[in-house]
Design a protein around this motif. Structure first.
Motif, PDB file in Angstrom:
ATOM      1  N   LYS A 184       1.008  -1.296   0.260  1.00  8.53           N
ATOM      2  CA  LYS A 184      -0.077  -0.103  -0.063  1.00  8.53           C
ATOM      3  C   LYS A 184       1.020   1.287  -0.039  1.00  8.53           C
ATOM      4  O   LYS A 184       1.796   1.362   0.753  1.00  8.53           O
ATOM      5  CB  LYS A 184      -0.878  -0.058   1.119  1.00  8.53           C
ATOM      6  N   GLN A 185       0.651   1.942  -0.994  1.00  9.25           N
ATOM      7  CA  GLN A 185       1.732   3.172  -1.218  1.00  9.25           C
ATOM      8  C   GLN A 185       1.203   4.468  -0.594  1.00  9.25           C
ATOM      9  O   GLN A 185       1.864   5.259  -0.392  1.00  9.25           O
ATOM     10  CB  GLN A 185       1.806   3.449  -2.679  1.00  9.25           C
ATOM     11  N   SER A 186       0.060   4.431  -0.142  1.00 12.39           N
ATOM     12  CA  SER A 186      -0.839   5.721   0.259  1.00 12.39           C
ATOM     13  C   SER A 186      -1.836   5.499   1.253  1.00 12.39           C
ATOM     14  O   SER A 186      -2.509   4.301   1.099  1.00 12.39           O
ATOM     15  CB  SER A 186      -1.179   6.708  -0.904  1.00 12.39           C
ATOM     16  N   THR A 187      -2.182   6.088   2.223  1.00 12.63           N
ATOM     17  CA  THR A 187      -3.366   6.093   2.998  1.00 12.63           C
ATOM     18  C   THR A 187      -4.674   6.331   2.404  1.00 12.63           C
ATOM     19  O   THR A 187      -5.705   5.907   3.007  1.00 12.63           O
ATOM     20  CB  THR A 187      -3.295   6.778   4.415  1.00 12.63           C
ATOM     21  N   ALA A 188      -4.612   6.988   1.414  1.00  8.93           N
ATOM     22  CA  ALA A 188      -5.757   7.627   0.617  1.00  8.93           C
ATOM     23  C   ALA A 188      -5.613   7.628  -0.603  1.00  8.93           C
ATOM     24  O   ALA A 188      -4.353   7.645  -1.113  1.00  8.93           O
ATOM     25  CB  ALA A 188      -6.158   9.097   1.321  1.00  8.93           C
ATOM     26  N   GLY A 189      -6.597   7.865  -1.322  1.00  3.67           N
ATOM     27  CA  GLY A 189      -6.644   7.902  -3.084  1.00  3.67           C
ATOM     28  C   GLY A 189      -6.862   6.547  -3.540  1.00  3.67           C
ATOM     29  O   GLY A 189      -6.332   5.362  -3.101  1.00  3.67           O
ATOM     30  N   HIS A 276      20.232   3.538   5.876  1.00  3.40           N
ATOM     31  CA  HIS A 276      20.300   2.103   5.481  1.00  3.40           C
ATOM     32  C   HIS A 276      20.409   1.177   6.432  1.00  3.40           C
ATOM     33  O   HIS A 276      21.551   0.507   6.518  1.00  3.40           O
ATOM     34  CB  HIS A 276      21.611   2.044   4.467  1.00  3.40           C
ATOM     35  N   GLY A 277      19.492   1.209   7.471  1.00  5.62           N
ATOM     36  CA  GLY A 277      19.562   0.542   8.540  1.00  5.62           C
ATOM     37  C   GLY A 277      20.818   0.516   9.386  1.00  5.62           C
ATOM     38  O   GLY A 277      21.365  -0.173   9.888  1.00  5.62           O
ATOM     39  N   ASN A 278      21.163   1.655   9.547  1.00  6.28           N
ATOM     40  CA  ASN A 278      22.356   2.160  10.588  1.00  6.28           C
ATOM     41  C   ASN A 278      21.764   2.151  12.143  1.00  6.28           C
ATOM     42  O   ASN A 278      21.460   3.321  12.840  1.00  6.28           O
ATOM     43  CB  ASN A 278      22.647   3.599  10.209  1.00  6.28           C
ATOM     44  N   ILE A 279      22.054   1.093  12.857  1.00  5.03           N
ATOM     45  CA  ILE A 279      21.667   0.677  14.141  1.00  5.03           C
ATOM     46  C   ILE A 279      22.706   1.763  15.042  1.00  5.03           C
ATOM     47  O   ILE A 279      23.829   1.662  14.767  1.00  5.03           O
ATOM     48  CB  ILE A 279      21.653  -0.652  14.420  1.00  5.03           C
ATOM     49  N   PRO A 280      22.096   2.306  15.876  1.00  2.79           N
ATOM     50  CA  PRO A 280      22.818   3.253  16.851  1.00  2.79           C
ATOM     51  C   PRO A 280      23.689   2.421  17.636  1.00  2.79           C
ATOM     52  O   PRO A 280      23.389   1.366  18.126  1.00  2.79           O
ATOM     53  CB  PRO A 280      21.782   3.790  17.662  1.00  2.79           C
ATOM     54  N   GLU A 281      24.911   2.782  17.680  1.00  2.00           N
ATOM     55  CA  GLU A 281      26.006   2.176  18.469  1.00  2.00           C
ATOM     56  C   GLU A 281      25.487   1.616  19.988  1.00  2.00           C
ATOM     57  O   GLU A 281      25.670   0.542  20.264  1.00  2.00           O
ATOM     58  CB  GLU A 281      27.262   2.892  18.482  1.00  2.00           C
ATOM     59  N   ALA A 304      10.690   3.886   3.546  1.00  2.36           N
ATOM     60  CA  ALA A 304       9.727   3.173   3.171  1.00  2.36           C
ATOM     61  C   ALA A 304      10.377   2.493   1.825  1.00  2.36           C
ATOM     62  O   ALA A 304       9.930   1.182   1.788  1.00  2.36           O
ATOM     63  CB  ALA A 304       8.690   3.867   2.631  1.00  2.36           C
ATOM     64  N   ALA A 305      11.287   3.002   1.032  1.00  4.02           N
ATOM     65  CA  ALA A 305      11.826   2.259  -0.107  1.00  4.02           C
ATOM     66  C   ALA A 305      13.270   2.337  -0.119  1.00  4.02           C
ATOM     67  O   ALA A 305      14.073   3.051   0.616  1.00  4.02           O
ATOM     68  CB  ALA A 305      11.264   3.074  -1.220  1.00  4.02           C
ATOM     69  N   GLY A 306      13.977   1.243  -0.758  1.00  8.71           N
ATOM     70  CA  GLY A 306      15.280   1.209  -0.910  1.00  8.71           C
ATOM     71  C   GLY A 306      15.765  -0.113  -0.723  1.00  8.71           C
ATOM     72  O   GLY A 306      16.854  -0.656  -0.897  1.00  8.71           O
ATOM     73  N   GLY A 307      15.305  -0.650   0.593  1.00  9.31           N
ATOM     74  CA  GLY A 307      15.571  -1.966   1.237  1.00  9.31           C
ATOM     75  C   GLY A 307      16.887  -1.730   2.020  1.00  9.31           C
ATOM     76  O   GLY A 307      17.460  -0.646   2.125  1.00  9.31           O
ATOM     77  N   SER A 336      16.834  -7.149   6.002  1.00  7.60           N
ATOM     78  CA  SER A 336      15.640  -7.330   5.470  1.00  7.60           C
ATOM     79  C   SER A 336      15.695  -7.371   4.198  1.00  7.60           C
ATOM     80  O   SER A 336      14.703  -7.646   3.411  1.00  7.60           O
ATOM     81  CB  SER A 336      14.945  -6.265   6.065  1.00  7.60           C
ATOM     82  N   GLY A 337      16.776  -7.071   3.437  1.00 10.93           N
ATOM     83  CA  GLY A 337      16.616  -7.219   1.981  1.00 10.93           C
ATOM     84  C   GLY A 337      15.778  -5.950   1.467  1.00 10.93           C
ATOM     85  O   GLY A 337      15.679  -4.855   1.914  1.00 10.93           O
ATOM     86  N   SER A 338      14.943  -6.407   0.356  1.00  9.12           N
ATOM     87  CA  SER A 338      13.865  -5.448  -0.340  1.00  9.12           C
ATOM     88  C   SER A 338      12.609  -5.520   0.524  1.00  9.12           C
ATOM     89  O   SER A 338      11.609  -4.835  -0.007  1.00  9.12           O
ATOM     90  CB  SER A 338      13.890  -5.936  -1.644  1.00  9.12           C
ATOM     91  N   LEU A 339      12.473  -6.182   1.566  1.00 13.40           N
ATOM     92  CA  LEU A 339      11.124  -6.518   2.306  1.00 13.40           C
ATOM     93  C   LEU A 339      10.791  -5.349   2.940  1.00 13.40           C
ATOM     94  O   LEU A 339      11.619  -4.664   3.679  1.00 13.40           O
ATOM     95  CB  LEU A 339      11.269  -7.667   2.983  1.00 13.40           C
ATOM     96  N   SER A 340       9.575  -5.053   2.863  1.00 13.59           N
ATOM     97  CA  SER A 340       9.026  -3.938   3.741  1.00 13.59           C
ATOM     98  C   SER A 340       8.864  -4.202   5.060  1.00 13.59           C
ATOM     99  O   SER A 340       9.207  -5.486   5.409  1.00 13.59           O
ATOM    100  CB  SER A 340       7.434  -3.646   3.014  1.00 13.59           C
ATOM    101  N   LEU A 341       8.799  -3.475   5.894  1.00 16.06           N
ATOM    102  CA  LEU A 341       8.577  -3.687   7.394  1.00 16.06           C
ATOM    103  C   LEU A 341       7.474  -4.791   7.663  1.00 16.06           C
ATOM    104  O   LEU A 341       7.428  -6.086   8.430  1.00 16.06           O
ATOM    105  CB  LEU A 341       8.620  -2.577   8.450  1.00 16.06           C
TER     106      LEU A 341
END
Length: 360
Positions: A184-189, A276-281, A304-307, A336-341
């Motif tokens: 789902k790309q948008s909450t409305a429309g 890019h998934g930069n987990i805090p130290e 949301a995008a990029g993986g 996670s690769g290209s998977l959405s959350l």
């Protein structure tokens, strides 16, 4: 000169409509001063009856395993729908299957089914549809979507095609998106599901999908189908699997949340980190403790995008990757690769269930 003969009842396609509620079956709340509606107020049969001429375009079979607003979707609903679809896919009396579903968790349901429906059964069109507006709203999109889903399914019946690929995915607004690619790309429309892997809903859909080249790490059809029986309606271990998401946002207390998880020991934890998934130290030590306690960790992004792929500046947990330590002694670290959350949680739940059942 070719003469066409009108179809009779016996020659019409045999279509099963499985209704589950959602906005497409919703109705406006009378007297409300704001735009408000209640989901899941109408049956699938009433939706078809309300569209002029639709009833006469197929031999219909109606089922309603449950009726909910899809925000209320539970794992038992997912297993229940899976069992119903397997039965219909096996039936020699069904040519195609349509499913009406709420849009809130359309992505979750389709990805779960993509991974758990036995791939050899996917030999007939299995097309989901839904709506962004309730059934009695001005310019309601449900009738167009349901009619379009039927048109698409019938176009894709095998007939005499030498090579046949049955579509499995979502048809809305004249576009088809394969099940594994739905987001789902948008909450409305009305175009809320128009994504980078959506294509015209016609019989050339498979060639179009190959041209679009979806990411390879979305898994394969039926990858986890052996985890459940074909008629499984409940699975206590599957339902007990906990896969929380921890968002790394300043002031959101990710360290406190991760420490709390040490007490609960969920099956896995998805860390939605910046960029890019930069987990805090400061989160790394407690993540190592979680992994040592058998909790798997997935590095994902709150973007949301990029993986999130392996590499980049974060490598602090690389020694917990699968294959680097004895099986079963620790949790597994991965990206996670290209998977959405949403897809990431579905995939992790099935992956850790597999590990639990085979004793890894």
């Amino acid at each position: 000169m070719t003469t066409t003969h009108p179809q009779t009842l016996d020659t019409l396609p045999r279509v099963a409509l499985v209704a589950t509620g959602g906005t497409i079956a919703g109705t406006l709340i009378e007297g409300s001063e704001t735009w408000a509606y209640e989901s899941a107020q109408r049956s699938g049969e009433s939706l078809v009856m309300n569209i002029p001429g639709l009833l006469r375009r197929a031999q219909w079979h109606f089922e309603q395993p449950y009726s909910i607003g899809s925000q209320n979707l539970e794992l038992t609903h997912m297993l229940q729908l899976r069992a119903a679809l397997i039965r219909l896919l096996r039936s020699p009396n069904v040519d195609a299957i349509l499913v009406t579903h709420g849009t809130d968790t359309m992505e979750d349901m389709l990805y779960f089914l993509y991974l758990t429906l036995p791939a050899p059964l996917l030999t007939k069109p299995l097309v989901f549809t839904g709506a962004m507006l309730p059934s009695d709203a001005d310019n309601a999109d449900g009738p167009v979507n349901l009619s379009g889903a039927l048109d698409f399914a019938v176009q894709c019946l095998p007939c005499d095609q030498p090579v046949y690929e049955a579509p499995f995915g979502l048809c809305m607004q004249g576009l088809f998106t394969a099940a594994q690619c739905v987001e789902k790309q948008s909450t409305a429309g009305l175009d809320a599901f128009d994504g980078p892997y959506s294509m015209l809903s016609d019989s050339n859909w498979f060639s179009s999908l190959n041209t679009l080249s979806p990411p390879a790490d979305l898994g394969v059809p039926g990858q986890f189908s052996n985890l459940f029986g074909t008629d499984t309606l409940a699975h206590p271990l599957f339902e007990a699997m906990e896969v929380p998401i921890v968002f790394c946002v300043p002031g959101n207390g990710p360290l406190r949340q991760l420490n709390d998880l040490l007490n609960r020991k969920p099956a896995s934890v998805v860390v939605a980190a910046p960029g890019h998934g930069n987990i805090p130290e400061f989160c790394v030590p407690v993540l190592r403790r979680l992994l040592l306690n058998g909790v798997s960790v997935v590095r994902a992004s709150r973007v949301a995008a990029g993986g999130v792929e392996q590499g980049g500046e974060f490598n602090a947990l690389d020694d917990f990757r699968e294959g680097t330590l004895p099986a079963g002694t620790v949790g597994v670290y991965s990206e996670s690769g290209s998977l959405s959350l949403s897809k990431c949680v579905v995939y992790e739940r099935l992956r850790v269930l597999t590990r639990s059942l085979i004793g890894l």
